[in-house]
Scaffold this active site. Sequence first.
Site, mmCIF file in Angstrom:
data_model
loop_
_atom_site.group_PDB
_atom_site.id
_atom_site.type_symbol
_atom_site.label_atom_id
_atom_site.label_comp_id
_atom_site.label_asym_id
_atom_site.label_seq_id
_atom_site.Cartn_x
_atom_site.Cartn_y
_atom_site.Cartn_z
ATOM 1 N N ASP A 8 31.351 31.434 -19.739
ATOM 2 C CA ASP A 8 31.565 31.210 -18.381
ATOM 3 C C ASP A 8 30.577 29.724 -18.005
ATOM 4 O OD1 ASP A 8 29.119 32.692 -18.081
ATOM 5 O OD2 ASP A 8 30.357 34.169 -16.412
ATOM 6 N N ASP A 29 24.248 27.494 -17.699
ATOM 7 C CA ASP A 29 23.181 27.052 -16.719
ATOM 8 C C ASP A 29 21.244 26.411 -17.809
ATOM 9 O OD1 ASP A 29 21.777 27.068 -14.381
ATOM 10 O OD2 ASP A 29 21.307 29.154 -14.502
ATOM 11 N N PHE A 62 24.861 28.008 -7.103
ATOM 12 C CA PHE A 62 26.195 28.666 -7.730
ATOM 13 C C PHE A 62 27.519 29.254 -7.191
ATOM 14 C CE2 PHE A 62 26.290 32.989 -7.705
ATOM 15 C CZ PHE A 62 25.190 33.518 -9.706
#
Length: 174
Positions: free
Chosen positions: A98, A101, A151
């Site tokens: 997905d 980071d 975020f």
Amino acid sequence: MAEKVRVLLPEEDVNKRISEVAAQISRDYEGKQIHMICVLKGGVFFTCELAKRITVPVSLDFMSVSSYGAGTESSGVVRIVKDLDEPLEGKDVLIVEDIIDSGRTLAYLIEILKQRGPAGIRLCTLLDKPERRVKKQVKVDYTCFSIPDEFVVGYGLDYDQKYRNLPYIGVVEF
Ligand code: IMP
Ligand code: MG
């Protein structure tokens, strides 16, 4: 609910981009079969949408690793929660994530999967936050969107297990 969600990438934009990336992947894997590994839970919506648009044969397997607690910061600790069902020997593996980071989850995952003898391993992600990368060795082969350091939720991504079902990508505003 203390937080709000602002739309960052509308559903039509996400789907259009997934179609483009799927076309690219289909060209790159011409004549081969792709063994897609969905990284649960966040990767599941993206995996389905991507797989539906790929025109070469696809087999699917699922893995779950955990590197995050209930908040928004990486713990740096990665553990296998659910392992794959099938061996990887000789397969053309495409890991589907997905979001990348810090890269800690993927750096770890790629290391273990390499030891299982696949013909090759490539990495495909819906979202990338390049500014946040700690593990610089993680090379992403297919990225749908590079996003700023915010975020995000939706399209499989959660905040405290909520919002995975949003059909778009949104930014959580606390
Ligand atoms: P990394 O190990 O730091 O690269 O983190 C990867 C995992 O952290 C992703 O697969 C997500 O599950 C989670 N994550 C990182 N950033 C976000 C975000 O903005 N929203 C939701 N989950 C995130
Ligand atoms: Mg994930």
